[in-house]
Write an enzyme that holds these catalytic residues in place. Structure first.
Site, mmCIF file in Angstrom:
data_model
loop_
_atom_site.group_PDB
_atom_site.id
_atom_site.type_symbol
_atom_site.label_atom_id
_atom_site.label_comp_id
_atom_site.label_asym_id
_atom_site.label_seq_id
_atom_site.Cartn_x
_atom_site.Cartn_y
_atom_site.Cartn_z
ATOM 1 N N ILE A 18 0.824 -1.210 0.000
ATOM 2 C CA ILE A 18 0.000 0.000 0.000
ATOM 3 C C ILE A 18 0.863 1.268 0.000
ATOM 4 C CG2 ILE A 18 -0.361 0.195 2.514
ATOM 5 C CD1 ILE A 18 -2.895 0.874 -0.339
ATOM 6 N N SER A 40 11.658 0.501 7.656
ATOM 7 C CA SER A 40 11.107 -0.785 7.269
ATOM 8 C C SER A 40 12.231 -1.807 7.375
ATOM 9 C CB SER A 40 10.618 -0.689 5.814
ATOM 10 O OG SER A 40 9.509 -1.511 5.592
ATOM 11 N N ARG A 41 11.858 -3.053 7.690
ATOM 12 C CA ARG A 41 12.903 -4.056 7.864
ATOM 13 C C ARG A 41 13.554 -4.407 6.533
ATOM 14 N NH1 ARG A 41 9.203 -8.456 10.190
ATOM 15 N NH2 ARG A 41 8.314 -7.792 8.203
ATOM 16 N N LYS A 94 -5.640 1.624 7.684
ATOM 17 C CA LYS A 94 -6.784 0.854 8.168
ATOM 18 C C LYS A 94 -6.406 -0.614 8.207
ATOM 19 C CE LYS A 94 -8.489 -1.730 5.625
ATOM 20 N NZ LYS A 94 -8.174 -2.899 4.698
ATOM 21 N N ASP A 172 -10.704 -7.863 6.345
ATOM 22 C CA ASP A 172 -9.750 -6.820 5.920
ATOM 23 C C ASP A 172 -10.385 -5.961 4.825
ATOM 24 O OD1 ASP A 172 -6.831 -5.651 5.760
ATOM 25 O OD2 ASP A 172 -7.446 -6.118 3.714
HETATM 26 P P1 NAP Z 1 2.184 -5.753 3.135
HETATM 27 O O1 NAP Z 1 2.772 -5.231 1.871
HETATM 28 O O2 NAP Z 1 2.105 -7.209 3.335
HETATM 29 O O3 NAP Z 1 2.890 -5.154 4.430
HETATM 30 C C1 NAP Z 1 3.399 -3.856 4.521
HETATM 31 C C2 NAP Z 1 4.785 -3.885 5.138
HETATM 32 O O4 NAP Z 1 4.707 -4.044 6.539
HETATM 33 C C3 NAP Z 1 5.630 -5.075 4.699
HETATM 34 O O5 NAP Z 1 6.196 -4.853 3.436
HETATM 35 C C4 NAP Z 1 6.662 -5.165 5.793
HETATM 36 O O6 NAP Z 1 7.804 -4.349 5.494
HETATM 37 C C5 NAP Z 1 5.921 -4.624 7.009
HETATM 38 N N1 NAP Z 1 5.646 -5.738 7.896
HETATM 39 C C6 NAP Z 1 5.103 -6.941 7.588
HETATM 40 N N2 NAP Z 1 5.080 -7.730 8.666
HETATM 41 C C7 NAP Z 1 5.621 -7.007 9.672
HETATM 42 C C8 NAP Z 1 5.895 -7.291 11.027
HETATM 43 N N3 NAP Z 1 5.671 -8.494 11.564
HETATM 44 N N4 NAP Z 1 6.439 -6.307 11.777
HETATM 45 C C9 NAP Z 1 6.728 -5.108 11.256
HETATM 46 N N5 NAP Z 1 6.526 -4.804 9.950
HETATM 47 C C10 NAP Z 1 5.964 -5.749 9.176
HETATM 48 O O7 NAP Z 1 0.711 -5.190 3.351
HETATM 49 P P2 NAP Z 1 -0.082 -4.018 2.645
HETATM 50 O O8 NAP Z 1 -0.945 -4.598 1.583
HETATM 51 O O9 NAP Z 1 0.811 -2.877 2.305
HETATM 52 O O10 NAP Z 1 -1.072 -3.636 3.850
HETATM 53 C C11 NAP Z 1 -0.617 -2.948 4.987
HETATM 54 C C12 NAP Z 1 -1.813 -2.261 5.651
HETATM 55 O O11 NAP Z 1 -2.443 -1.407 4.694
HETATM 56 C C13 NAP Z 1 -2.898 -3.261 6.101
HETATM 57 O O12 NAP Z 1 -3.446 -2.828 7.307
HETATM 58 C C14 NAP Z 1 -3.927 -3.202 4.985
HETATM 59 O O13 NAP Z 1 -5.236 -3.505 5.437
HETATM 60 C C15 NAP Z 1 -3.810 -1.744 4.566
HETATM 61 N N6 NAP Z 1 -4.246 -1.512 3.179
HETATM 62 C C16 NAP Z 1 -3.812 -2.319 2.157
HETATM 63 C C17 NAP Z 1 -4.303 -2.115 0.870
HETATM 64 C C18 NAP Z 1 -3.866 -2.968 -0.285
HETATM 65 O O14 NAP Z 1 -4.419 -2.831 -1.393
HETATM 66 N N7 NAP Z 1 -2.877 -3.812 -0.163
HETATM 67 C C19 NAP Z 1 -5.204 -1.083 0.619
HETATM 68 C C20 NAP Z 1 -5.554 -0.238 1.656
HETATM 69 C C21 NAP Z 1 -5.074 -0.461 2.936
HETATM 70 P P3 NAP Z 1 9.269 -4.783 5.998
HETATM 71 O O15 NAP Z 1 9.384 -6.274 5.815
HETATM 72 O O16 NAP Z 1 10.172 -3.987 5.130
HETATM 73 O O17 NAP Z 1 9.302 -4.385 7.437
#
Ligand code: NAP
Length: 311
Positions: A18, A40-41, A94, A172
């Site tokens: 996101i 970020s990690r 969110k 979600d």
């Molecule tokens: P994602 O790409 O899987 O996760 C975002 C980043 O968070 C990962 O790249 C990782 O970065 C970090 N992360 C993952 N596990 C972690 C942990 N255990 N501890 C600390 N950092 C961690 O997910 P995303 O799709 O971007 O979604 C993230 C949030 O945005 C969620 O709450 C989701 O509901 C919301 N969202 C997503 C979308 C969508 O379309 N994907 C749309 C709107 C809102 P590092 O490994 O570099 O730390």
């Protein structure tokens, strides 16, 4: 603390899908912000200092005024506490947390530190949502139905956190529907829920939920994560002024089949506009109604075990 009109120096945390899809392109164009650092990690943002943790970022870049926390909800609370205690304004992706109580705690901490906390609900800023709210505000609603059916394999490939406890499963995307519904419909509460859990997963893949309002208005919600082909993100209301269909996740509004509102989406620019507004006004914006409904669905819901899910 950026309560003047200077760009807000902001850091971004949890660089994943996101952040790349929405936060970076939005911040690059928004003159209210200067993206100053990232934490970020593994993920990195080009052209700014990057750090492995929020703590390291805050220590190395003390001029930061705000942070956007974009990691999955289960891992957000500690980062939020650290940032609020350091007197930074906090934007929460969110859902704002994995539990209602932890976000309440963050609200208290933000107030104690005189900084702003924003529980962002991007779908609430979809282009036709305000028009739907105005229409429903002027009509007598007879019933409403939320239908949110999408293909998890297409939208969330290999996201293990989303199936883990606190990842919410089909809630979600479902909480996006609830963020709209709680904005456009009268206050309601859950009366029954059935949640379908794949036998190999800790979170549901489908949910069938019924709500009512204090006046007895019935609202149903169908969530399904296995829908291939056309995707449905719709809220339909039968009213004395005709049938309202808010479709495309809040982007298009039709009444009795006639489109009355259809504009390009600009959810994240609107979210960041709202965040700047509350930072400059010295207030917070934390509506927990959508999260409370999800908590209630898990509390009241009957657990139904269904076929295993594999990516
Ligand atoms: P994602 O790409 O899987 O996760 C975002 C980043 O968070 C990962 O790249 C990782 O970065 C970090 N992360 C993952 N596990 C972690 C942990 N255990 N501890 C600390 N950092 C961690 O997910 P995303 O799709 O971007 O979604 C993230 C949030 O945005 C969620 O709450 C989701 O509901 C919301 N969202 C997503 C979308 C969508 O379309 N994907 C749309 C709107 C809102 P590092 O490994 O570099 O730390």
């Amino acid at each position: 603390m950026s309560r003047n009109n200077d760009p807000i120096k902001i850091g971004i945390v949890g660089v994943g899908k996101i952040v790349r899809d929405q936060h970076l392109p939005t911040l690059a164009k928004d003159k209210d912000y200067r993206l100053t650092a990232a934490a970020s990690r593994h993920g990195k943002v080009d052209g700014i200092p990057n750090f492995p943790t929020v703590e390291a970022m805050l220590e190395a870049v003390p001029e930061l005024e705000a942070v956007s926390l974009c990691m999955p909800p289960q891992f957000r609370y500690d980062a939020a506490r650290t940032a609020l205690a350091a007197k930074k304004h906090v934007f929460l992706e969110k859902p704002p947390g994995a539990t209602v109580s932890e976000v309440e705690d963050l609200k208290t901490l933000a107030a104690a530190n005189d900084v702003s906390l924003f529980a962002s609900w991007h779908s609430r800023y979809a282009p036709a949502v305000e028009a739907a709210r105005a229409f429903l505000g002027s009509a007598k609603i007879k019933s409403a139905a939320i239908v949110w059916k999408e293909d998890v394999r297409r939208w969330h490939p290999n996201q293990e956190w989303i199936w883990a406890p606190g990842g919410f499963g089909v809630f979600d995307p479902g909480i996006n529907a609830l963020s709209i519904a709680t904005h456009i419909l009268p206050a309601m509460f859950i009366t029954s829920a059935v949640l379908d859990f794949p036998e190999n997963r800790a979170s549901p893949v489908a949910a069938h939920v019924t709500f009512r309002t204090s006046d007895g208005l019935s609202v149903t919600m169908e969530l399904d994560w296995l829908q291939t082909g056309p995707q449905s993100w719709d809220i339909v209301a039968e009213t004395d002024k005709g049938q309202m269909v808010l479709s495309g996740g809040g982007s298009k509004l039709a009444v009795d089949g006639k489109v009355v509102h259809d504009e390009p989406e600009a959810e994240y620019p609107m979210l960041y506009k709202r965040f700047a507004e509350i930072v400059r006004a010295g207030t917070s914006d934390v509506d927990l109604a959508p999260l409370q409904h999800v908590a209630d669905a898990f509390m009241l819901g009957k657990r139904n075990v269904v076929e295993a899910f594999f990516d």
